[in-house]
Design a protein around this motif. Structure first.
Motif, PDB file in Angstrom:
ATOM      1  N   GLU A   1     103.423  33.370  70.420  1.00 48.52           N
ATOM      2  CA  GLU A   1     104.348  33.883  71.651  1.00 48.52           C
ATOM      3  C   GLU A   1     104.492  32.790  72.549  1.00 48.52           C
ATOM      4  N   ALA A   2     105.132  31.575  71.759  1.00 50.37           N
ATOM      5  CA  ALA A   2     105.384  30.190  72.406  1.00 50.37           C
ATOM      6  C   ALA A   2     106.364  30.373  73.404  1.00 50.37           C
ATOM      7  N   SER A   3     106.637  29.631  74.398  1.00 47.82           N
ATOM      8  CA  SER A   3     107.341  29.503  75.345  1.00 47.82           C
ATOM      9  C   SER A   3     108.454  28.468  75.230  1.00 47.82           C
ATOM     10  N   ALA A   4     109.535  28.263  75.968  1.00 49.68           N
ATOM     11  CA  ALA A   4     110.619  27.222  75.707  1.00 49.68           C
ATOM     12  C   ALA A   4     109.870  26.173  76.118  1.00 49.68           C
ATOM     13  N   SER A   5     108.896  26.141  77.186  1.00 54.37           N
ATOM     14  CA  SER A   5     108.161  24.946  77.463  1.00 54.37           C
ATOM     15  C   SER A   5     107.469  24.353  76.523  1.00 54.37           C
ATOM     16  N   ASP A   6     106.805  25.194  75.475  1.00 54.31           N
ATOM     17  CA  ASP A   6     105.951  24.805  74.381  1.00 54.31           C
ATOM     18  C   ASP A   6     106.692  23.989  73.374  1.00 54.31           C
ATOM     19  N   TYR A   7     107.894  24.287  73.021  1.00 51.69           N
ATOM     20  CA  TYR A   7     108.727  23.553  72.177  1.00 51.69           C
ATOM     21  C   TYR A   7     109.188  22.627  72.817  1.00 51.69           C
TER      22      TYR A   7
ATOM     23  N   ALA B   1      94.203  17.701  73.572  1.00 52.54           N
ATOM     24  CA  ALA B   1      93.527  19.097  73.386  1.00 52.54           C
ATOM     25  C   ALA B   1      94.568  20.463  73.935  1.00 52.54           C
ATOM     26  N   LYS B   2      95.316  20.146  75.039  1.00 58.19           N
ATOM     27  CA  LYS B   2      96.099  20.940  75.562  1.00 58.19           C
ATOM     28  C   LYS B   2      97.660  21.068  74.879  1.00 58.19           C
ATOM     29  N   ARG B   3      97.898  20.385  74.019  1.00 61.89           N
ATOM     30  CA  ARG B   3      99.175  20.384  73.463  1.00 61.89           C
ATOM     31  C   ARG B   3      99.372  21.883  72.821  1.00 61.89           C
ATOM     32  N   PRO B   4     100.286  22.492  72.402  1.00 60.17           N
ATOM     33  CA  PRO B   4     100.842  23.605  72.148  1.00 60.17           C
ATOM     34  C   PRO B   4     100.006  24.028  71.041  1.00 60.17           C
ATOM     35  N   ILE B   5      99.853  23.376  69.810  1.00 59.14           N
ATOM     36  CA  ILE B   5      99.279  23.672  68.554  1.00 59.14           C
ATOM     37  C   ILE B   5      97.594  24.027  68.808  1.00 59.14           C
ATOM     38  N   PRO B   6      96.959  22.858  69.371  1.00 59.29           N
ATOM     39  CA  PRO B   6      95.529  22.882  69.497  1.00 59.29           C
ATOM     40  C   PRO B   6      95.087  23.994  70.667  1.00 59.29           C
TER      41      PRO B   6
END
Length: 314
Positions: free
Chosen positions: A18-24, A89-94
């Motif tokens: 459920e990633a947001s645009a900001s995650d990409y 650690a707070k990057r989208p994948i981890p």
């Protein structure tokens, strides 16, 4: 949990997120991308000859997208160690907001789009250089060097140094000594920049088992090598003026900034090993970013003024 277990856990996350645009956007490493785009633009503007503004905009867009693709592929492969390090650690994948498969697909699609577009609309040399840059960062640096040698930053730094050369090639369709000098400034700047960071982030790198220079060769050796590489980059940064594709304002500025960078490196080198070196290392890391950005900014300013005077017939 071991790194292998963390990687397996991350690999298991293959469903749609459920990633947001900001995650990409975060996958693109926008702060790194901004410096890459800026230096690529300076290379394009510094190149002799004329380029259609639309073609120039396409070239810069492709450099930006290619840089973002490299960042996404880096985060895809490094998801296991990113999960261990506080800084990442707070990057989208981890953080569980994006799956590794999504990041991989995103990175590959951006890579293909950027290389094909610059090849079709600009020229084949710039496309080759962009493709090589993405490959070098994602495969040579991320997959091979980063986890295998304390020289990872020295060799891997080439990936971040190619953008001005790509910008130059977009205009001229060639590689010249001038573009190589623009490459060398960033290439030689990269080790002291990242080793300054590694001095105060060594615990993070130790936990992730990344063989950064302080963790393998020790802090004293790292500080000395920071000093040596700064001695190398300071005179190289003056070469655009000596070679005649930068003016006297850049020449004076590069000399002053070179002495300031040398002083920053000297304070790190002469600091005591341990807690005493943290403050000067942080100061040098911050100053190194300003150093590179300001050099290219002054060079760009001179170029724009020169072009404006030509248009005005002055």
């Amino acid at each position: 949990m071991s790194l292998i277990e963390k990687h397996a856990t991350l690999d298991a996350n293959i469903g749609l997120s459920e990633a947001s645009a900001s995650d990409y956007i975060a996958l693109l490493k926008p702060r790194v991308m901004s410096l890459v785009v800026f230096t690529g633009f300076v290379g394009l503007m510094a190149a002799p000859g004329h380029i259609n503004p639309v073609i120039a905009a396409i070239a810069i867009l492709c450099i930006a997208v290619g840089a973002g693709a490299s960042g996404a592929l880096n985060m895809w492969y490094d998801a296991d160690i990113d999960a261990v390090m506080k800084r990442t650690a707070k990057r989208p994948i981890p953080a569980g907001r994006l799956s590794r498969d999504e990041a991989l697909t995103f990175g590959l699609l951006l890579s293909i789009f950027s290389v094909l577009t610059i090849g079709l609309f600009v020229n084949l040399l710039s496309a080759f250089l962009l493709a090589f840059t993405i490959f070098f960062y994602a495969v040579v640096y991320t997959m091979w060097l980063k986890r295998s040698t304390p020289q990872n930053i020295v060799i891997g730094g080439a990936a971040g140094a190619f953008p001005p050369m790509i910008g130059w090639a977009a205009v001229t369709g060639s590689v010249s000594m001038e573009s190589i000098v623009l490459f060398l400034i960033i290439f030689l700047w990269t080790p002291p920049h990242f080793w300054a960071l590694s001095l105060f982030m060594s615990d993070d790198y130790e936990k992730a088992k990344i063989p950064m220079m302080p963790n393998v060769m020790g802090e004293a050796s790292t500080k000395f090598q920071i000093w040596l590489y700064t001695i190398l980059v300071a005179p190289v940064a003056i070469l655009p003026w000596i070679m005649g594709f930068a003016g006297p304002v850049y020449g004076v500025f590069s000399i002053v900034m070179g002495f300031a960078f040398l002083y920053s490196a000297w304070t790190v080198w002469r600091s005591e090993v341990g807690e005493a070196m943290i403050r000067p290392a942080k100061k040098m890391f911050a100053f190194s970013i300003f150093y590179l950005f300001s050099l290219y900014a002054v060079l760009l300013g001179e170029i724009l003024v020169r072009k404006a005077l030509l248009v005005l017939g002055v």
